[in-house]
Design a protein around this motif. Structure first.
Motif, PDB file in Angstrom:
ATOM      1  N   SER A 284       6.822  -9.777  23.659  1.00 17.04           N
ATOM      2  CA  SER A 284       5.588  -9.113  24.695  1.00 17.04           C
ATOM      3  C   SER A 284       4.594 -10.074  23.680  1.00 17.04           C
ATOM      4  O   SER A 284       3.923  -9.973  22.675  1.00 17.04           O
ATOM      5  CB  SER A 284       5.609  -7.700  24.607  1.00 17.04           C
ATOM      6  N   THR A 285       3.648 -10.047  24.805  1.00 12.39           N
ATOM      7  CA  THR A 285       2.457 -10.844  24.901  1.00 12.39           C
ATOM      8  C   THR A 285       1.339 -10.954  25.870  1.00 12.39           C
ATOM      9  O   THR A 285       1.862  -9.971  26.627  1.00 12.39           O
ATOM     10  CB  THR A 285       2.964 -12.714  24.816  1.00 12.39           C
ATOM     11  N   ALA A 286      -0.205 -11.601  25.751  1.00  8.83           N
ATOM     12  CA  ALA A 286      -1.042 -10.997  26.462  1.00  8.83           C
ATOM     13  C   ALA A 286      -0.970 -11.425  27.527  1.00  8.83           C
ATOM     14  O   ALA A 286      -1.146 -11.095  28.714  1.00  8.83           O
ATOM     15  CB  ALA A 286      -2.307 -11.437  25.518  1.00  8.83           C
ATOM     16  N   GLY A 287      -0.769 -12.633  27.641  1.00  7.41           N
ATOM     17  CA  GLY A 287      -0.389 -14.009  28.937  1.00  7.41           C
ATOM     18  C   GLY A 287       0.557 -13.809  29.859  1.00  7.41           C
ATOM     19  O   GLY A 287       0.432 -13.880  30.671  1.00  7.41           O
ATOM     20  N   GLY A 288       2.068 -12.937  28.472  1.00  4.55           N
ATOM     21  CA  GLY A 288       2.928 -13.044  29.657  1.00  4.55           C
ATOM     22  C   GLY A 288       2.994 -11.793  29.936  1.00  4.55           C
ATOM     23  O   GLY A 288       4.371 -11.449  30.564  1.00  4.55           O
ATOM     24  N   GLY A 289       2.545 -10.932  29.364  1.00  2.08           N
ATOM     25  CA  GLY A 289       3.142  -9.675  29.708  1.00  2.08           C
ATOM     26  C   GLY A 289       4.246  -9.036  28.305  1.00  2.08           C
ATOM     27  O   GLY A 289       4.771  -9.394  27.305  1.00  2.08           O
ATOM     28  N   LYS A 290       5.112  -8.026  29.696  1.00  2.00           N
ATOM     29  CA  LYS A 290       5.544  -7.019  29.026  1.00  2.00           C
ATOM     30  C   LYS A 290       7.699  -8.012  28.654  1.00  2.00           C
ATOM     31  O   LYS A 290       7.570  -8.576  29.393  1.00  2.00           O
ATOM     32  CB  LYS A 290       6.579  -5.653  29.232  1.00  2.00           C
ATOM     33  N   ALA A 291       8.629  -8.394  27.223  1.00  2.00           N
ATOM     34  CA  ALA A 291       9.694  -8.895  27.591  1.00  2.00           C
ATOM     35  C   ALA A 291      10.435  -8.071  27.867  1.00  2.00           C
ATOM     36  O   ALA A 291      10.071  -7.135  27.909  1.00  2.00           O
ATOM     37  CB  ALA A 291      10.147  -8.795  25.930  1.00  2.00           C
ATOM     38  N   PRO A 292      11.316  -8.935  28.630  1.00  6.08           N
ATOM     39  CA  PRO A 292      12.496  -7.622  29.498  1.00  6.08           C
ATOM     40  C   PRO A 292      13.260  -7.030  28.573  1.00  6.08           C
ATOM     41  O   PRO A 292      13.313  -6.801  27.502  1.00  6.08           O
ATOM     42  CB  PRO A 292      13.555  -8.826  30.120  1.00  6.08           C
ATOM     43  N   GLY A 293      13.490  -5.859  28.627  1.00  2.00           N
ATOM     44  CA  GLY A 293      13.857  -4.625  28.172  1.00  2.00           C
ATOM     45  C   GLY A 293      13.016  -3.945  26.863  1.00  2.00           C
ATOM     46  O   GLY A 293      13.903  -2.918  26.063  1.00  2.00           O
ATOM     47  N   THR A 294      11.643  -4.511  26.914  1.00  2.00           N
ATOM     48  CA  THR A 294      10.630  -3.893  25.461  1.00  2.00           C
ATOM     49  C   THR A 294       9.967  -2.749  26.665  1.00  2.00           C
ATOM     50  O   THR A 294       9.034  -3.090  27.549  1.00  2.00           O
ATOM     51  CB  THR A 294      10.720  -4.836  24.928  1.00  2.00           C
ATOM     52  N   GLY A 295       8.873  -2.657  25.600  1.00  3.81           N
ATOM     53  CA  GLY A 295       7.825  -2.039  25.287  1.00  3.81           C
ATOM     54  C   GLY A 295       6.984  -2.663  25.872  1.00  3.81           C
ATOM     55  O   GLY A 295       6.614  -4.140  25.557  1.00  3.81           O
TER      56      GLY A 295
END
Length: 401
Positions: A284-295
């Motif tokens: 997950s990143t500040a620019g891309g948001g949550k990674a699929p399947g994670t918080g």
């Protein structure tokens, strides 16, 4: 002359050893008895300005971009090729020396060689144009375009003989005649990536919108006639993914959002042909948001940080997987790897300058990496699984000359 107890008598030298006589004989005929030293091997040509000049002069004058690499393909630990915008080069001594194979119009995006002479490629005649499917039978010196249709392929996979697969952003195609004709394989709606191991067994990434938005990893074992869901992953943002498979290993890269030169994505792996899955990591990143399947924080990161972008994946044997990565924000490229089908994951140190990379691994330890951007065009090799790298070839960007 006669032999007696390993001694030799020769004329007026009745008690000299064999070695002494040889020395005298050589002296009589004008030769020195001093051993001739073996020739010193030629030093590796890493910063090859001569090769770069040949490639730049041979490329089409219509190519405006700086010379840079786009793909690598190694057949063995010593023999391989590297392609770029308007050129193809090769090595037969583990990258110590490189030779020009092709220069001209074709700007390669992918090369696939099944032997030292037989190969396929995707390439554009001009920047921004649709990639053209190409074939070669002379190692890449000349190329033909047997396919005259309008399908826009973005990935190819050459199998044995004249059989292979090609992929678009939403479909899968198969050829049995070397690419002259392609047949669409039935795939689920909203397919956004796939991979076929053979004519029967294949995988695709399907996107789902609405309240259950996310991804479905779908499998077929009958050539696309029937598809079943192997894995479901929720995601607020869906854009696409990649599937890689070899033997019983199946890996999926699923993308979240992107922004601020960062990308969010998750990597899933199966070691039993898709029967069970584990999330290897979710970035997950500040620019891309949550990674699929994670918080919000994800549960791990891919190679090259901050906010690294995934490159291509390579398998070695039945349990080892490598993933290339590059960080536009950090200006470094690196690899990550799993030695146990995704149970554990380790990112190697990011020490190579670059933004994006393509890898080709031949064993657990030996691999090659091409920096695929115009700022630092170079090829590196590793002998310790990506922990350390040595440059085998470096070019200089035009704006740095």
């Amino acid at each position: 002359m006669k032999m007696n107890n390993n001694r030799v008598s020769y004329g007026s030298y009745p008690s000299l050893s064999i070695m002494m006589v040889l020395v005298l004989l050589l002296g009589m005929v004008g030769f020195s008895a001093t051993p001739v030293s073996a020739k010193t091997p030629k030093a590796c040509d890493v910063n090859s300005s001569t090769l770069q000049s040949q490639l730049e002069q041979g490329r089409s004058s219509s190519i405006q971009e700086d010379i840079h690499f786009t793909d690598t393909d190694f057949l063995s630990q010593t023999t391989g090729r590297a392609a770029g915008n308007g050129f193809l080069i090769g090595t037969s001594d583990s990258g110590c020396h490189w030779q020009k194979i092709y220069t001209g119009t074709w700007q390669f995006s992918q090369i696939e060689f099944s032997s030292n002479t037989q190969g396929w490629a995707l390439a554009s005649a001009k920047s921004g144009q649709k990639p053209v499917f190409l074939t070669t039978t002379d190692g890449g010196a000349t190329w033909k375009s047997p396919y005259k249709g309008n399908i826009r392929f973005n990935k190819i996979d050459k199998k044995s003989g004249s059989t292979g697969f090609a992929y678009t952003t939403s479909g899968v195609y198969k050829t049995i005649n070397g690419g002259a004709a392609w047949t669409a394989i039935p795939t689920p709606a909203n397919t956004r990536g796939g991979y076929f191991q053979d004519s029967n067994t294949g995988w695709v990434v399907k996107t789902v919108s609405g309240s259950n938005s996310g991804y479905r990893i779908m499998q077929t074992i009958d050539g696309g006639n029937k598809w079943t869901t192997a894995l479901s992953v929720g995601s607020l943002e869906v854009s696409g993914g990649e599937i890689y498979a070899s033997g019983k290993q199946v890996w999926a890269i699923l993308y979240g959002g992107a922004g601020m030169s960062q990308v969010s994505y998750s990597v899933y792996a199966s070691s039993d042909s898709g029967k069970s899955w584990r999330q290897v990591f979710g970035q997950s990143t500040a620019g891309g948001g949550k990674a699929p399947g994670t918080g919000a924080l994800g549960n791990g990161e891919g190679p090259a940080q901050p906010g690294g972008h995934p490159g291509n994946m390579q398998f070695v044997g039945s349990t080892i997987a490598y993933l290339a990565g590059g960080s536009p924000a950090g200006g470094k490229v690196a690899v990550g790897r799993s030695l146990d089908s995704g149970k554990t994951w380790n990112n190697m140190p990011a020490t190579i300058d670059g933004i994006s990379a393509d890898i080709s691994f031949l064993s657990q330890n030996v691999g090659y990496l091409a920096v695929t951007d115009s700022l630092t065009p170079a090829i590196y090799t590793t002998k310790d699984g990506g922990k350390t790298w040595s440059a085998t070839l470096k070019f200089v960007a035009t704006d740095k000359q």
